[in-house]
Scaffold this active site. Sequence first.
Site, short mmCIF file in Angstrom:
data_model
loop_
_atom_site.label_atom_id
_atom_site.label_comp_id
_atom_site.label_asym_id
_atom_site.label_seq_id
_atom_site.Cartn_x
_atom_site.Cartn_y
_atom_site.Cartn_z
N PHE A 75 -2.37 117.58 -6.71
CA PHE A 75 -1.00 117.08 -6.89
C PHE A 75 -0.81 116.25 -8.16
CE2 PHE A 75 -1.80 117.39 -2.23
CZ PHE A 75 -1.02 118.52 -2.02
N LYS A 98 -11.69 111.71 -6.51
CA LYS A 98 -13.06 112.19 -6.67
C LYS A 98 -13.06 113.67 -7.01
CE LYS A 98 -15.52 108.72 -4.13
NZ LYS A 98 -16.28 108.37 -2.96
N ALA A 131 -13.47 106.43 3.68
CA ALA A 131 -12.19 105.72 3.80
C ALA A 131 -12.06 104.95 5.12
CB ALA A 131 -11.04 106.72 3.66
N LYS A 233 -21.02 115.18 -6.36
CA LYS A 233 -21.70 114.93 -5.08
C LYS A 233 -21.03 115.71 -3.94
CE LYS A 233 -18.41 112.24 -3.32
NZ LYS A 233 -17.70 112.38 -2.04
N ASN A 300 -16.81 116.72 3.55
CA ASN A 300 -17.42 117.95 3.03
C ASN A 300 -18.66 118.30 3.84
OD1 ASN A 300 -15.96 118.84 0.42
ND2 ASN A 300 -16.15 116.61 0.19
P1 13P Z 1 -15.47 113.38 1.65
O1 13P Z 1 -15.15 112.74 2.97
O2 13P Z 1 -14.28 113.92 0.94
O3 13P Z 1 -16.60 114.37 1.75
O4 13P Z 1 -15.99 112.23 0.70
C1 13P Z 1 -16.64 111.11 1.20
C2 13P Z 1 -16.78 110.12 0.13
O5 13P Z 1 -16.31 110.32 -0.97
C3 13P Z 1 -17.53 108.92 0.46
O6 13P Z 1 -17.67 108.07 -0.65
#
Ligand code: 13P
Length: 379
Positions: A75, A98, A131, A233, A300
């Site tokens: 976005f 990220k 998060a 990552k 992920n």
């Molecule tokens: P995802 O939950 O998107 O895999 O990323 C986790 C993350 O970035 C933890 O720092």
Amino acid sequence: MWVYEEDVSIPKTSPHYDEAVGDAPQKLTHIINKYHENVKYLPGIALPSNIVANPSLVDAVQDSTILIFNLPHQFIRNVCDQIRGKIVPFARGISCIKGVNVSDEGVSLFSEWIGDGLNIYVGALSGANIASEIAAEKWSETTIAYDPPPMDNSRAPTPRSQSPNVTMTVTEPPADMQHRDARGRKSKAKLTPVPAEYPPLDHECFRTLFHRPYFHVQMVSDVAGVSLGGALKNIVALAAGFVDGRGWGDNAKAAVMRIGLMEMVKFGKEFFGETVRTGTFTESSAGVADLITSCSGGRNFRCAKKAVEKGITVDEVEKQDLNGQKLQGTSTAFEVNSFLKARGLEMDYPLFTAVNSILLGKASVDDIPNLVSETEKKP
Ligand code: 13P
């Protein structure tokens, strides 16, 4: 806080469920401002009452000297198109996104992309930052990379490694009078200086802004390294999910993390040259720590693991389980692969390549050990 407006029904299980309203959809911004909770994307977490959800992007950014970008990378273009020319000209930004923007032509950082699009300087925040854990105020570390070009002598940024009150554990290069951007190019950007009546928007300012007892900030200057760590990552986390989903245990997961970290460093060094610091990957929260947490409990990882366990695709798990959230790893794996393929370098990054092949159904998880084997490649 700008919030993409959606119609949301408050679930019956929520303490905010109102019998009089029932399942009738309500505006998400209205729900957030009334109950101080994002019932769709962050249920169960009380938001501070001074956070106001605003459905108007232009209104939300007006008069803001610091803009924090935290949205799925799909976005960004649209958001930048809407606010270009409508922001404070001396604003500075931090991208918490990220990912990196990879096309066959090259790799660019979202911080650069936003900065160029809005004609402001944008740094990057990334780290081992699941998060839900931060929202619950559980302790974590993060890395903020911020390295704007100097504007004039009165408003030059604090030199590298010399920000007051900042503990640096990542070894920084010596203060360099010739400023270079995230790719090592001599800076050409013409930044609008911050007026003298405002505090300098420097390392100290950003550390003060983000640092909390439960959220420890490390300031660095390696914007490319921090951004690449957060993007690459995600590919490795998919691989960790694949091998865990196969039931291969922690040794296999550690193996893909080791190989993945090496490919991350190699990618940074190969395509961003001298500005990228190996230490950003091996010492900072944005590098190895984010890799570890993402391979332990990130989305992920979880989606890739479930896909293997259930015999379905990662895209299907994403749709079923993520309530509209988007995985960054699948698109990054595809874009990085296309970029490497265009340069004939797929075999130099065997884990990244294997993950993409598995996502496309061209290889199976069982092939991973052979695909990444060091000994097999030796004559
Ligand atoms: P995802 O939950 O998107 O895999 O990323 C986790 C993350 O970035 C933890 O720092």
